[in-house]
Structures are given as C-alpha cells and as structure tokens.
Design an enzyme around this catalytic site. Structure first.
Site, mmCIF file in Angstrom:
data_model
loop_
_atom_site.group_PDB
_atom_site.id
_atom_site.type_symbol
_atom_site.label_atom_id
_atom_site.label_comp_id
_atom_site.label_asym_id
_atom_site.label_seq_id
_atom_site.Cartn_x
_atom_site.Cartn_y
_atom_site.Cartn_z
ATOM 1 N N TYR A 18 0.841 -1.198 0.000
ATOM 2 C CA TYR A 18 0.000 0.000 0.000
ATOM 3 C C TYR A 18 0.881 1.255 0.000
ATOM 4 C CZ TYR A 18 -3.593 3.348 1.352
ATOM 5 O OH TYR A 18 -4.445 4.427 1.391
ATOM 6 N N HIS A 22 1.474 4.182 -3.104
ATOM 7 C CA HIS A 22 1.272 5.613 -2.906
ATOM 8 C C HIS A 22 2.572 6.394 -3.097
ATOM 9 C CE1 HIS A 22 -2.666 4.422 -1.473
ATOM 10 N NE2 HIS A 22 -3.016 5.693 -1.648
ATOM 11 N N TYR A 41 -4.105 16.409 0.455
ATOM 12 C CA TYR A 41 -4.680 15.090 0.745
ATOM 13 C C TYR A 41 -3.634 14.298 1.517
ATOM 14 C CZ TYR A 41 -7.297 10.750 -0.477
ATOM 15 O OH TYR A 41 -8.019 9.591 -0.465
ATOM 16 N N TRP A 76 -7.386 2.953 -10.689
ATOM 17 C CA TRP A 76 -6.667 3.003 -9.411
ATOM 18 C C TRP A 76 -7.389 2.147 -8.377
ATOM 19 C CZ3 TRP A 76 -2.137 4.226 -7.402
ATOM 20 C CH2 TRP A 76 -2.024 4.411 -6.031
ATOM 21 N N TRP A 77 -8.700 2.305 -8.289
ATOM 22 C CA TRP A 77 -9.462 1.512 -7.323
ATOM 23 C C TRP A 77 -9.330 0.021 -7.619
ATOM 24 C CZ3 TRP A 77 -14.502 4.868 -7.452
ATOM 25 C CH2 TRP A 77 -14.309 6.018 -6.693
#
Length: 104
Positions: A18, A22, A41, A76-77
C-alpha cells in the site's frame, strides 16, 4: 474550501505494498485529483488496527463528485482493491469522520 475526513481499512499483510503504491502514485491520478479541486490530501495509519484516516481539502469550485466515474480513478481503485476493504465496484469503503475540533 471544505475539509473532508474519512476512515478506510487495509487488509492484513499489505501495508508495505500500500505504501509503495502511494509512493509511486500515477502522475495521471495526481493530476486528476488536482484538476478535481483536491489540493491537500493526507492519509494516516493506525498501525494496531490497520485503519487509514484520510483528510483532504477541496476547493469550493471542485468537481470531486465526478471522480468515481473517471476511468483513471476506476483503474486506481481496481489496482488497490486487493489491499483494502472495498465496495462491489472496488471503490474503497469509507466511513465519514465528523469534525469535532479545528484550530486555525
């Protein structure tokens, strides 16, 4: 400008992947977020529960509501779905966090 905070949930054993994804965020996704009015963000981790806490700031004239229909966002999801709890369309499950205190 508005601030949105929400919680998401990682699956066990995927934190390194993860974080890597990112760290290597797709340029087209970064551009899409900016174009959508998201200008700040951050995602925080509770290491004990693997809960992710996201805070994003959105410009008043944003089109953030259009993100779920954008092909880059969907891709992306789809790529992140194996790492997180997701909805049937692979959108990460989100639990809204209401603002209790803010000091400016």
């Amino acid at each position: 400008m508005s601030i949105h905070a929400f919680k998401m949930q990682l699956k066990p054993g995927v934190l390194d992947e993860y974080r890597k994804r990112h760290d290597e965020i797709w340029p087209e996704l970064s551009a899409l977020l900016t174009e959508s009015g998201i200008y700040d963000y951050s995602i925080f981790l509770d290491e004990q529960t693997l809960s992710l806490f996201a805070v994003l700031r959105v410009r008043a004239d944003s089109n953030r509501d259009a993100l779920p229909d954008h092909p880059v966002m969907k891709r992306w999801w789809d790529s992140m779905a194996p790492l997180m709890e997701v909805e049937p369309d692979n959108r990460p499950k989100e639990w809204a966090l209401p603002l209790i205190f803010h000091h400016a």
